[in-house]
Design a protein around this motif. Structure first.
Motif, PDB file in Angstrom:
ATOM      1  N   SER A 242      -2.394  36.803  25.068  1.00 57.78           N
ATOM      2  CA  SER A 242      -1.155  37.305  25.657  1.00 57.78           C
ATOM      3  C   SER A 242      -1.010  36.848  27.103  1.00 57.78           C
ATOM      4  CB  SER A 242      -1.142  38.842  25.599  1.00 57.78           C
ATOM      5  OG  SER A 242      -0.218  39.387  26.504  1.00 57.78           O
ATOM      6  N   LYS A 243       0.131  36.232  27.423  1.00 58.86           N
ATOM      7  CA  LYS A 243       0.398  35.822  28.805  1.00 58.86           C
ATOM      8  C   LYS A 243       0.464  37.039  29.722  1.00 58.86           C
ATOM      9  CE  LYS A 243       3.897  33.626  27.046  1.00 58.86           C
ATOM     10  NZ  LYS A 243       5.130  32.850  26.800  1.00 58.86           N
ATOM     11  N   LYS A 244       1.101  38.110  29.224  1.00 54.68           N
ATOM     12  CA  LYS A 244       1.226  39.332  30.013  1.00 54.68           C
ATOM     13  C   LYS A 244      -0.138  39.910  30.337  1.00 54.68           C
ATOM     14  CE  LYS A 244       3.154  44.015  29.863  1.00 54.68           C
ATOM     15  NZ  LYS A 244       3.861  45.024  29.019  1.00 54.68           N
ATOM     16  N   ARG A 245      -1.018  39.935  29.333  1.00 55.49           N
ATOM     17  CA  ARG A 245      -2.354  40.514  29.564  1.00 55.49           C
ATOM     18  C   ARG A 245      -3.161  39.640  30.527  1.00 55.49           C
ATOM     19  NH1 ARG A 245      -4.006  44.278  30.820  1.00 55.49           N
ATOM     20  NH2 ARG A 245      -5.855  45.379  30.181  1.00 55.49           N
ATOM     21  N   ALA A 246      -2.993  38.326  30.446  1.00 57.70           N
ATOM     22  CA  ALA A 246      -3.679  37.422  31.367  1.00 57.70           C
ATOM     23  C   ALA A 246      -3.279  37.732  32.808  1.00 57.70           C
ATOM     24  CB  ALA A 246      -3.353  35.968  31.028  1.00 57.70           C
ATOM     25  N   GLU A 247      -1.997  37.979  33.031  1.00 57.97           N
ATOM     26  CA  GLU A 247      -1.515  38.311  34.374  1.00 57.97           C
ATOM     27  C   GLU A 247      -2.069  39.653  34.840  1.00 57.97           C
ATOM     28  OE1 GLU A 247       0.147  36.674  36.553  1.00 57.97           O
ATOM     29  OE2 GLU A 247       0.890  34.948  35.444  1.00 57.97           O
ATOM     30  N   GLU A 248      -2.068  40.642  33.940  1.00 59.39           N
ATOM     31  CA  GLU A 248      -2.546  41.976  34.307  1.00 59.39           C
ATOM     32  C   GLU A 248      -4.023  41.966  34.666  1.00 59.39           C
ATOM     33  OE1 GLU A 248       0.578  44.518  31.479  1.00 59.39           O
ATOM     34  OE2 GLU A 248      -1.466  44.080  30.783  1.00 59.39           O
ATOM     35  N   VAL A 249      -4.827  41.277  33.854  1.00 60.92           N
ATOM     36  CA  VAL A 249      -6.271  41.243  34.105  1.00 60.92           C
ATOM     37  C   VAL A 249      -6.573  40.416  35.354  1.00 60.92           C
ATOM     38  CG1 VAL A 249      -8.491  40.476  33.197  1.00 60.92           C
ATOM     39  CG2 VAL A 249      -6.877  41.662  31.702  1.00 60.92           C
ATOM     40  N   CYS A 250      -5.806  39.364  35.559  1.00 61.92           N
ATOM     41  CA  CYS A 250      -5.986  38.558  36.770  1.00 61.92           C
ATOM     42  C   CYS A 250      -5.782  39.429  38.008  1.00 61.92           C
ATOM     43  CB  CYS A 250      -5.003  37.386  36.777  1.00 61.92           C
ATOM     44  SG  CYS A 250      -5.083  36.357  38.262  1.00 61.92           S
ATOM     45  N   TRP A 251      -4.718  40.226  37.996  1.00 57.58           N
ATOM     46  CA  TRP A 251      -4.450  41.120  39.142  1.00 57.58           C
ATOM     47  C   TRP A 251      -5.578  42.122  39.324  1.00 57.58           C
ATOM     48  CZ3 TRP A 251      -3.903  46.354  39.873  1.00 57.58           C
ATOM     49  CH2 TRP A 251      -3.343  46.759  41.082  1.00 57.58           C
ATOM     50  N   LEU A 252      -6.060  42.683  38.202  1.00 56.00           N
ATOM     51  CA  LEU A 252      -7.156  43.651  38.251  1.00 56.00           C
ATOM     52  C   LEU A 252      -8.404  43.040  38.878  1.00 56.00           C
ATOM     53  CD1 LEU A 252      -8.603  46.323  37.340  1.00 56.00           C
ATOM     54  CD2 LEU A 252      -9.097  45.137  35.190  1.00 56.00           C
ATOM     55  N   LEU A 253      -8.775  41.840  38.443  1.00 55.72           N
ATOM     56  CA  LEU A 253      -9.991  41.200  38.943  1.00 55.72           C
ATOM     57  C   LEU A 253      -9.851  40.795  40.409  1.00 55.72           C
ATOM     58  CD1 LEU A 253     -11.004  38.970  35.872  1.00 55.72           C
ATOM     59  CD2 LEU A 253     -11.909  41.200  36.544  1.00 55.72           C
ATOM     60  N   LYS A 254      -8.655  40.451  40.809  1.00 50.83           N
ATOM     61  CA  LYS A 254      -8.434  40.155  42.229  1.00 50.83           C
ATOM     62  C   LYS A 254      -8.671  41.386  43.095  1.00 50.83           C
ATOM     63  CE  LYS A 254      -5.140  36.290  42.052  1.00 50.83           C
ATOM     64  NZ  LYS A 254      -3.748  35.862  42.351  1.00 50.83           N
ATOM     65  N   GLN A 255      -8.264  42.540  42.564  1.00 46.49           N
ATOM     66  CA  GLN A 255      -8.451  43.784  43.319  1.00 46.49           C
ATOM     67  C   GLN A 255      -9.913  44.230  43.327  1.00 46.49           C
ATOM     68  OE1 GLN A 255      -5.653  44.918  44.939  1.00 46.49           O
ATOM     69  NE2 GLN A 255      -4.816  43.075  43.974  1.00 46.49           N
ATOM     70  N   ALA A 256     -10.611  43.967  42.239  1.00 44.58           N
ATOM     71  CA  ALA A 256     -11.958  44.520  42.064  1.00 44.58           C
ATOM     72  C   ALA A 256     -13.078  43.582  42.502  1.00 44.58           C
ATOM     73  CB  ALA A 256     -12.165  44.901  40.602  1.00 44.58           C
ATOM     74  N   THR A 257     -12.770  42.302  42.723  1.00 41.52           N
ATOM     75  CA  THR A 257     -13.811  41.339  43.083  1.00 41.52           C
ATOM     76  C   THR A 257     -13.343  40.480  44.255  1.00 41.52           C
ATOM     77  OG1 THR A 257     -13.096  39.435  41.725  1.00 41.52           O
ATOM     78  CG2 THR A 257     -14.331  41.187  40.611  1.00 41.52           C
ATOM     79  N   THR A 258     -14.254  39.657  44.738  1.00 40.52           N
ATOM     80  CA  THR A 258     -13.909  38.700  45.807  1.00 40.52           C
ATOM     81  C   THR A 258     -13.687  37.306  45.245  1.00 40.52           C
ATOM     82  OG1 THR A 258     -16.257  38.256  46.206  1.00 40.52           O
ATOM     83  CG2 THR A 258     -15.214  39.996  47.523  1.00 40.52           C
ATOM     84  N   LEU A 259     -13.646  37.194  43.931  1.00 44.47           N
ATOM     85  CA  LEU A 259     -13.476  35.897  43.294  1.00 44.47           C
ATOM     86  C   LEU A 259     -12.070  35.348  43.510  1.00 44.47           C
ATOM     87  CD1 LEU A 259     -15.266  36.680  39.911  1.00 44.47           C
ATOM     88  CD2 LEU A 259     -16.125  35.178  41.714  1.00 44.47           C
ATOM     89  N   ARG A 260     -11.989  34.028  43.566  1.00 45.40           N
ATOM     90  CA  ARG A 260     -10.700  33.343  43.679  1.00 45.40           C
ATOM     91  C   ARG A 260     -10.186  33.095  42.256  1.00 45.40           C
ATOM     92  NH1 ARG A 260     -13.099  28.388  46.873  1.00 45.40           N
ATOM     93  NH2 ARG A 260     -14.584  28.755  45.183  1.00 45.40           N
ATOM     94  N   ILE A 261      -9.125  33.783  41.882  1.00 44.87           N
ATOM     95  CA  ILE A 261      -8.677  33.811  40.487  1.00 44.87           C
ATOM     96  C   ILE A 261      -7.182  33.522  40.406  1.00 44.87           C
ATOM     97  CG2 ILE A 261      -8.608  35.183  38.365  1.00 44.87           C
ATOM     98  CD1 ILE A 261     -10.772  36.971  39.535  1.00 44.87           C
ATOM     99  N   ASP A 262      -6.783  32.816  39.351  1.00 41.85           N
ATOM    100  CA  ASP A 262      -5.354  32.610  39.088  1.00 41.85           C
ATOM    101  C   ASP A 262      -5.135  32.516  37.587  1.00 41.85           C
ATOM    102  OD1 ASP A 262      -2.619  32.177  39.532  1.00 41.85           O
ATOM    103  OD2 ASP A 262      -3.016  30.821  41.212  1.00 41.85           O
ATOM    104  N   THR A 263      -3.869  32.491  37.198  1.00 43.91           N
ATOM    105  CA  THR A 263      -3.523  32.415  35.774  1.00 43.91           C
ATOM    106  C   THR A 263      -2.976  31.038  35.425  1.00 43.91           C
ATOM    107  OG1 THR A 263      -1.281  33.230  36.193  1.00 43.91           O
ATOM    108  CG2 THR A 263      -2.966  34.867  35.627  1.00 43.91           C
TER     109      THR A 263
END
Length: 484
Positions: A242-263
Motif C-alpha cells: 500500500s502506498k498509503k501505508r508506506a507513507e504512514e510508516v515512513c513518517w512514523l520511523l522518521k519520528q522514532a529514529t534518526t535514520l534518513r528515510i523516504d518513500t
C-alpha cells in the motif's frame, strides 16, 4: 567456438578484473559461445549482465539488449561507460529527437545497443539492423514475456516476430525467476526450438541472505519495526503493498529514529523518484519505504536488509525483492512480517478485476483506458485481448485463468511462509531445482536466534548509530526482539 577454461579465466581477468566466475556465469557463457540459444536463470544480483558483455567481447558484431525499464538501460550504459566501454548506448522513447538521431547516426559504431521492446517495432530500425552483423540478441528480465507472470510486459510478446525479421540471431534470455511453466513460455514466445535451446539453472537461493519469517499481529507491526531499525544495519528497503501505508510508516520511523528515510512509489513524481533513487544509491538515504515500483534497475551493492511489511504476491516477487540485498557478497537479512488479516486482505485484492464481458467487447483508445484508471494487471490483460483479437467469451476465459494463476502464486508463497521445514529447501522445491546446500545462516526455520547474525552484520559493516554501546548491550536488544 570451444574455449579452454584457462582462456575463459584469462579473458575474465583482462576484460573485467575478476579472478573467478560467479555461479552460473561460466556455463551460460560457454553455452552461448558454442553457438547455442540459451536461457539462463540466475538469482538476482549474481551478475547476469557480465554474461552478455563477456560474450559480446568474444563475438564479432553488435550485441542487442532488450530491456523492460528505462532506468535499467541507463544504468547498464552508465556502468559500461564508467568501465571504459564507450561503444554503448540506449535507444528508447525517453530520448529527445536530437538524442535519438545522434544514436541512430552512430549505430554502426556501437558494440552494445540497449533497446526498449517498442523501439524494435520501428521499420527504419529493423531495416538498419538487418544490414549489420548481430552477434547476440539478448532479452533481459525475460520473465516479462510470460503473460502469467507478475512483471508481464505485453510488448515482449512481439520479440519472437522481431527475432525472425532479424534472421533468427543467436539469442540469450536472462531472468532471475522462472518456474518451469514460465521457462517454457519464454522459449515459445521467442520462437525458439526447445530442443535446440540450452537451459541453465542456478539455485534460486542466495547463500549470503538469511530468510526470516515472523508472524505478528497486524497492530504490532509498527512498534516491532521501530525496534528492528535499532538492531538492523542500514542501508535497507522496506516493501509495502500500500502506498498509503508506506507513507504512514515512513513518517512514523522518521519520528522514532534518526535514520534518513523516504518513500518511493507510483504516486511520487518522476523527478522525486529519480532524486530519491539517486540519494539512496549515493548513500544519502538509509532506508526506502517502497512499493514494488522500486525494483528492477536498482543496483546498490551494500544493501544489508530487505523487510516485507506485507506479504508478497508470489515467491518470484519475494526473491526478486530480497535479491536487492547483499550484492557485494556480504551477509544480509530478509525479514517478512505476516499476519492472518494481511493474508485475507491480499487474497481479496488478488481476485479483484474490473474487467467484464461487456467492457472487453468495446474498443477503447489508450486515452480512454488511462482515464478509467485500471490496475496494471487489468491493463495488461486488455492489451493481450486486443493483440490476440479475442472474442468477449475467450477474453473472459483468459481473465479467469490469469486470476487463478495469481491465486496459485499467492497460495505458494503462503505455504512457504507457514512451512515448518527449511525455507531455502522450500524455494528450491518450488523451482524444481533439486537439492540445495545450506549456508551457515540459512533461515528462521533452521535458526531461531538471530542475535549473533545481526551483530556480525553490524560489526562487519562497521556501522553504528549509537556510539559507546557494547556488543553485550546489542545482544540483549536483539534477543529481546527475535526470540518470539
Amino acid at each position: 567456438m570451444m574455449i579452454e577454461n584457462e582462456t575463459l579465466l584469462e579473458n575474465l581477468n583482462k576484460w573485467f578484473g575478476y579472478q573467478s566466475f560467479r555461479a552460473g556465469q561460466r556455463d551460460s557463457i560457454t553455452s552461448v559461445l558454442e553457438g547455442n540459444h540459451t536461457l539462463s536463470v540466475l538469482p538476482t544480483g549474481t551478475g547476469k549482465s557480465l554474461i552478455y558483455q563477456y560474450c559480446g567481447y568474444s563475438l564479432d558484431g553488435l550485441v542487442l539488449v532488450v530491456s523492460p525499464l528505462l532506468s535499467l538501460m541507463d544504468n547498464q550504459v552508465f556502468q559500461l561507460n564508467q568501465s571504459g566501454e564507450k561503444r554503448a548506448a540506449a535507444l528508447n522513447s525517453m530520448l529527445s529527437k536530437k538524442e535519438r538521431r545522434l544514436v541512430e547516426s552512430r549505430i554502426d559504431y556501437y558494440k552494445f545497443l540497449f533497446l526498449s521492446p517498442e523501439m524494435l517495432q520501428s521499420p527504419w530500425l529493423l531495416q538498419k539492423l538487418n544490414t549489420m552483423k548481430i552477434a547476440l540478441f539478448v532479452v533481459d528480465e525475460a520473465h516479462c514475456i510470460s503473460q502469467w507472470g507478475l512483471d508481464f510486459r505485453p510488448e515482449y510478446l512481439l520479440l519472437g516476430e522481431v527475432r525472425e525479421k532479424l534472421g533468427n540471431p543467436l539469442t540469450l534470455a536472462l531472468t532471475a525467476t522462472a518456474p518451469q511453466l514460465v521457462r517454457e513460455e519464454i522459449i515459445h514466445a521467442l520462437h525458439l526450438n526447445d530442443r535446440e535451446t540450452a537451459i541453465h539453472l542456478s539455485s534460486p537461493n542466495r547463500d549470503n541472505i538469511f530468510y526470516q519469517f515472523l508472524e505478528v499481529d497486524a497492530h504490532e507491526k509498527d512498534s516491532l519495526l521501530v525496534q528492528m531499525m535499532a538492531a538492523y544495519t542500514p542501508p535497507g528497503i522496506i516493501y509495502f503493498s500500500s502506498k498509503k501505508r508506506a507513507e504512514e510508516v515512513c513518517w512514523l520511523l522518521k519520528q522514532a529514529t534518526t535514520l534518513r528515510i523516504d518513500t518511493y512509489h507510483a504516486d511520487r513524481t518522476s523527478e522525486d523518484r529519480q532524486t530519491i533513487q539517486r540519494q539512496f544509491l549515493n548513500g544519502n538515504l538509509d532506508v526506502i519505504c517502497a512499493t514494488s515500483a522500486f525494483g528492477m534497475g536498482i543496483n546498490k551493492q551494500d544493501i544489508r536488509f530487505v523487510i516485507h511489511y506485507h506479504m508478497p504476491n508470489a515467491i518470484e516477487e519475494y526473491l526478486q525483492e530480497i535479491g536487492r540485498a547483499g550484492r557485494d557478497g556480504e551477509q544480509s537479512i530478509a525479514t517478512l512480517l505476516y499476519s492472518q488479516s494481511d493474508a485475507v486482505f491480499k487474497y481479496k485484492m488478488i481476485r479483484e478485476t474490473r474487467l467484464t464481458e461487456t467492457l472487453v467487447a468495446n474498443k477503447y483508445s489508450e486515452v480512454e483506458l488511462e482515464a478509467m484508471a485500471f490496475s496494471d494487471s487489468d491493463l495488461a490483460m486488455l492489451q493481450i485481448i486486443t493483440a490476440q483479437a479475442l472474442s468477449p467469451h475467450s477474453a473472459m476465459q483468459l481473465i479467469e485463468k490469469r486470476i487463478q494463476t495469481r491465486v496459485n502464486n499467492f497460495t505458494a508463497i503462503g505455504k512457504l511462509i507457514t512451512r515448518r521445514d527449511c525455507k531455502r529447501e522450500g524455494v528450491a522445491d518450488y523451482f524444481k531445482y533439486g537439492d540445495t546446500e545450506k549456508p551457515d545462516w540459512c533461515c528462521s526455520s533452521c535458526q531461531v536466534d538471530t542475535a549473533e547474525l545481526l551483530l556480525s552484520i553490524k560489526n562487519s559493516y562497521n556501522y553504528s548509530k549509537e556510539e559507546g554501546k557494547s556488543n553485550d548491550n546489542w545482544k540483549e536488544i536483539i534477543k529481546g526482539l527475535f526470540l518470539l
